[in-house]
Design a protein around this motif. Structure first.
Motif, PDB file in Angstrom:
ATOM      1  N   TYR A 122      90.331 111.994 -14.518  1.00 27.94           N
ATOM      2  CA  TYR A 122      90.449 112.738 -15.763  1.00 27.94           C
ATOM      3  C   TYR A 122      90.727 111.411 -17.161  1.00 27.94           C
ATOM      4  CZ  TYR A 122      90.671 116.444 -13.599  1.00 27.94           C
ATOM      5  OH  TYR A 122      90.026 117.659 -12.509  1.00 27.94           O
ATOM      6  N   PRO A 123      90.133 111.513 -18.043  1.00 24.56           N
ATOM      7  CA  PRO A 123      90.900 110.251 -19.733  1.00 24.56           C
ATOM      8  C   PRO A 123      92.322 110.896 -19.957  1.00 24.56           C
ATOM      9  CG  PRO A 123      89.422 111.995 -20.471  1.00 24.56           C
ATOM     10  CD  PRO A 123      89.051 112.674 -19.075  1.00 24.56           C
ATOM     11  N   TYR A 124      93.127 109.835 -19.994  1.00 25.55           N
ATOM     12  CA  TYR A 124      93.906 109.939 -21.176  1.00 25.55           C
ATOM     13  C   TYR A 124      94.361 110.451 -21.927  1.00 25.55           C
ATOM     14  CZ  TYR A 124      96.726 107.256 -17.552  1.00 25.55           C
ATOM     15  OH  TYR A 124      97.527 106.606 -16.540  1.00 25.55           O
ATOM     16  N   GLY A 125      94.175 111.451 -23.069  1.00 24.92           N
ATOM     17  CA  GLY A 125      94.565 111.922 -24.227  1.00 24.92           C
ATOM     18  C   GLY A 125      93.613 113.183 -24.357  1.00 24.92           C
ATOM     19  N   GLY A 126      93.286 113.858 -22.569  1.00 21.19           N
ATOM     20  CA  GLY A 126      92.458 114.156 -23.244  1.00 21.19           C
ATOM     21  C   GLY A 126      90.992 114.824 -23.341  1.00 21.19           C
ATOM     22  N   GLY A 127      90.377 116.391 -22.994  1.00 18.79           N
ATOM     23  CA  GLY A 127      89.120 115.360 -22.756  1.00 18.79           C
ATOM     24  C   GLY A 127      88.267 116.593 -22.595  1.00 18.79           C
ATOM     25  N   ALA A 128      87.282 116.653 -22.790  1.00 19.98           N
ATOM     26  CA  ALA A 128      85.790 116.955 -21.256  1.00 19.98           C
ATOM     27  C   ALA A 128      85.157 115.797 -20.762  1.00 19.98           C
ATOM     28  CB  ALA A 128      84.733 117.518 -22.414  1.00 19.98           C
ATOM     29  N   GLY A 129      84.984 116.427 -19.254  1.00 24.08           N
ATOM     30  CA  GLY A 129      84.038 114.743 -18.583  1.00 24.08           C
ATOM     31  C   GLY A 129      85.934 114.226 -17.701  1.00 24.08           C
ATOM     32  N   MET A 130      84.492 113.635 -17.464  1.00 24.08           N
ATOM     33  CA  MET A 130      85.676 112.180 -16.978  1.00 24.08           C
ATOM     34  C   MET A 130      85.070 110.937 -17.044  1.00 24.08           C
ATOM     35  SD  MET A 130      87.310 114.061 -14.721  1.00 24.08           S
ATOM     36  CE  MET A 130      87.078 113.286 -12.848  1.00 24.08           C
ATOM     37  N   VAL A 131      85.784 109.996 -16.562  1.00 25.78           N
ATOM     38  CA  VAL A 131      85.681 108.234 -17.299  1.00 25.78           C
ATOM     39  C   VAL A 131      85.701 107.556 -15.906  1.00 25.78           C
ATOM     40  CG1 VAL A 131      86.772 106.725 -18.000  1.00 25.78           C
ATOM     41  CG2 VAL A 131      87.396 108.502 -18.855  1.00 25.78           C
ATOM     42  N   MET A 132      85.266 106.646 -15.692  1.00 19.05           N
ATOM     43  CA  MET A 132      84.679 105.868 -14.449  1.00 19.05           C
ATOM     44  C   MET A 132      85.797 104.536 -14.311  1.00 19.05           C
ATOM     45  SD  MET A 132      80.611 104.904 -14.369  1.00 19.05           S
ATOM     46  CE  MET A 132      80.895 103.636 -13.428  1.00 19.05           C
ATOM     47  N   TYR A 184      79.255 109.656 -15.929  1.00 20.38           N
ATOM     48  CA  TYR A 184      80.165 110.282 -16.450  1.00 20.38           C
ATOM     49  C   TYR A 184      80.444 110.831 -18.432  1.00 20.38           C
ATOM     50  CZ  TYR A 184      80.959 110.064 -11.701  1.00 20.38           C
ATOM     51  OH  TYR A 184      80.131 110.333 -10.096  1.00 20.38           O
ATOM     52  N   GLU A 185      81.503 110.246 -18.664  1.00 18.89           N
ATOM     53  CA  GLU A 185      82.093 110.361 -19.935  1.00 18.89           C
ATOM     54  C   GLU A 185      82.105 108.707 -20.503  1.00 18.89           C
ATOM     55  OE1 GLU A 185      82.348 112.443 -22.598  1.00 18.89           O
ATOM     56  OE2 GLU A 185      80.836 113.564 -20.540  1.00 18.89           O
ATOM     57  N   GLY A 186      81.190 107.718 -19.872  1.00 18.17           N
ATOM     58  CA  GLY A 186      81.480 106.207 -19.765  1.00 18.17           C
ATOM     59  C   GLY A 186      82.614 105.764 -18.783  1.00 18.17           C
ATOM     60  N   ILE A 187      82.967 104.761 -19.434  1.00 20.20           N
ATOM     61  CA  ILE A 187      83.473 103.690 -18.416  1.00 20.20           C
ATOM     62  C   ILE A 187      85.305 103.328 -19.438  1.00 20.20           C
ATOM     63  CG2 ILE A 187      83.538 101.431 -16.998  1.00 20.20           C
ATOM     64  CD1 ILE A 187      80.811 101.933 -16.670  1.00 20.20           C
TER      65      ILE A 187
END
Length: 242
Positions: free
Chosen positions: A52-62, A115-118
């Motif tokens: 999960y991304p720090y700071g919240g938000g949709a999707g996942m981060v590599m 996903y939502e990026g790296i």
């Protein structure tokens, strides 16, 4: 030339790049295309590569670690840090002159996000070039990487069997390619332009040049700003641009 593609979907890339001209170039030893599965380098026992991304938000981060370790494995093997391209909509748009430039590299790493990026920290550590293939969003970087490999490979000496073909196609000199014709001489009531049957190579070349300029003016006038045209040629396209 050696391509190293860091991806979560190696089969997708391999299947698409080992056919036609590129596949023959690989068989002939002119190119090497290696896919590196980022998932093979995760330390997670479930082969997880995202969170999960720090700071919240949709999707996942590599995550940074598996991406970095996959990249480092290539670097350690070849003995230096080659140019590393991250395929992202945030990069500058890929173009033909860039394909020519990158074709001069001995080794090139292409990093495919998903996903939502790296994680930004690993991008800062390893990426030298941020490149997009257009102003739209894809599911991942794999298709973009395949496009780049195809375009760059065509500029590698020996890949195209006709040495002139790479210098006479669309976007060369910032002009679109002239119309092409083949047999039969007449099809569906349409005839091949007579000048192409004349045998006069100088006139054929002049016709092709004028057709390239006219086609560019009609379809991609933005390219003409970078094209090298004579004053007479500029005059010939003024009416088309207005």
């Amino acid at each position: 030339m050696n391509f190293y593609i860091l991806t979560l979907f190696p089969d997708m890339v391999s299947d698409g790049l080992h056919t036609s001209i590129i596949g023959r170039a690989v068989q002939n030893g002119l190119l090497s295309i290696e896919t590196i599965n980022i998932r093979d380098y995760t330390l997670d026992k479930h082969k997880k590569v995202d969170d999960y991304p720090y700071g919240g938000g949709a999707g996942m981060v590599m995550q940074a670690q598996p991406v970095y370790d996959a990249w480092k494995a290539v670097v350690d093997r070849i003995g230096y840090r080659p140019r590393t391209v991250y395929l992202t909509p945030q990069g500058g748009v890929f173009h033909q002159s860039q394909a020519k430039e990158l074709a001069l590299e001995k080794d090139l790493i292409l990093l495919c996000g998903h996903y939502e990026g790296i994680d930004e920290r690993v991008l800062e550590e390893i990426v030298t070039d941020y490149i997009s293939i257009g102003d739209y969003v894809l599911t991942g970087g794999e298709l973009a990487a395949m496009v780049m490999v195809d375009a760059i490979s065509r500029m590698v000496p020996g890949v195209l069997t006709n040495a002139a073909s790479g210098s006479t196609e669309s976007l060369e000199g910032n002009l679109l390619e002239y119309p092409q014709y083949s047999r039969p001489e007449e099809w569906n009531g349409k005839k091949v332009p007579a000048i192409l049957l004349s045998g006069d190579h100088a006139k054929v070349d002049a016709w092709r040049r004028s057709q390239s300029i006219e086609r560019t003016a009609l379809r991609r006038p933005d390219l003409l700003e970078k094209a090298t045209l004579s004053q007479k040629e500029w005059e010939s396209v003024k009416d088309l641009l207005n």
